[in-house]
Design a protein around this motif. Structure first.
Motif, PDB file in Angstrom:
ATOM      1  N   SER A 124      38.124  12.986  30.759  1.00 11.21           N
ATOM      2  CA  SER A 124      36.932  13.475  31.472  1.00 11.21           C
ATOM      3  C   SER A 124      37.161  14.835  32.122  1.00 11.21           C
ATOM      4  O   SER A 124      36.588  15.122  33.170  1.00 11.21           O
TER       5      SER A 124
ATOM      6  N   TYR B 105      32.689  15.894  36.700  1.00  9.91           N
ATOM      7  CA  TYR B 105      31.306  15.419  36.610  1.00  9.91           C
ATOM      8  C   TYR B 105      30.749  15.053  37.985  1.00  9.91           C
ATOM      9  O   TYR B 105      29.729  14.387  38.071  1.00  9.91           O
TER      10      TYR B 105
ATOM     11  N   SER C  28      38.183  14.136  23.497  1.00  8.74           N
ATOM     12  CA  SER C  28      37.064  13.790  24.395  1.00  8.74           C
ATOM     13  C   SER C  28      36.332  12.584  23.829  1.00  8.74           C
ATOM     14  O   SER C  28      36.411  12.295  22.639  1.00  8.74           O
TER      15      SER C  28
ATOM     16  N   ASN D  37      31.492  11.358  27.686  1.00  8.17           N
ATOM     17  CA  ASN D  37      31.520  12.681  28.315  1.00  8.17           C
ATOM     18  C   ASN D  37      30.411  13.572  27.765  1.00  8.17           C
ATOM     19  O   ASN D  37      29.784  14.321  28.507  1.00  8.17           O
TER      20      ASN D  37
END
Length: 176
Positions: free
Chosen positions: A82, A106, A142, A146
């Motif tokens: 992340s 995030y 990833s 995400n």
């Protein structure tokens, strides 16, 4: 129907009359039938939740590329665990200076959403609101969550122009 059984027999013992004992029996079959009819009715008339999907509008493949200035573009790299890196670039293969690449998360207050809002404010101050183009480059490490989280941030901040692009080798090496 409901049925009531009564016992009408009397026994005389010792000259006195004993009180009658009535037994009642209620038939519950119509009640069960009505319950199943109601359950069936509500199951058939209830609307189920509709699946929500994101509309994805693909450009026409005419072979021409759109020119994009670096001041209107934001390149976002989605890394493993992340992690997010971003820099201002129009998607060219030239690597920016390492000090121009920044990392974020995030997080709601200080994450990628605040970076997008800051970039939108700069474009609005320059008289070009709504012209932000976000170039999304996921790495092989990833995950799908995400990418969806980033698309949610773009939707929340009303960014209408974004593109998924292949990541270059130097960008993939940034997270090593």
């Amino acid at each position: 129907m409901a049925e009531m059984n009564t016992n009408t027999q009397t026994h005389a013992r010792g000259g006195g009359q004993r009180s009658k004992k009535l037994s009642t029996r209620v038939d519950m079959t119509p009640m069960v039938d009505l319950g199943f009819l109601l359950i069936t009715f509500f199951m058939l008339t209830t609307s189920l939740a509709k699946a929500r999907v994101t509309n994805l509008i693909m450009p026409a493949n005419d072979g021409q590329q759109m020119p994009l200035s670096a001041s209107k573009a934001l390149t976002v790299l989605l890394g493993p665990d992340s992690r997010i890196a971003f820099y201002e670039s129009n998607g060219e293969e030239t690597a920016p200076h390492p000090q121009d690449i920044h990392t974020t998360t995030y997080a709601e207050a200080s994450g990628i959403g605040s970076v997008i809002r800051r970039k939108q404010a700069l474009l609005a101050a320059a008289g070009k609101p709504g012209e932000l183009m976000v170039l999304i480059k996921p790495t092989t490490q990833s995950n799908y969550k995400n990418a969806v989280d980033l698309l949610d941030e773009l939707s929340i901040n009303r960014v209408n122009r974004y593109a998924f692009m292949d990541i270059s080798t130097w960008e993939a090496g940034y997270f090593q």
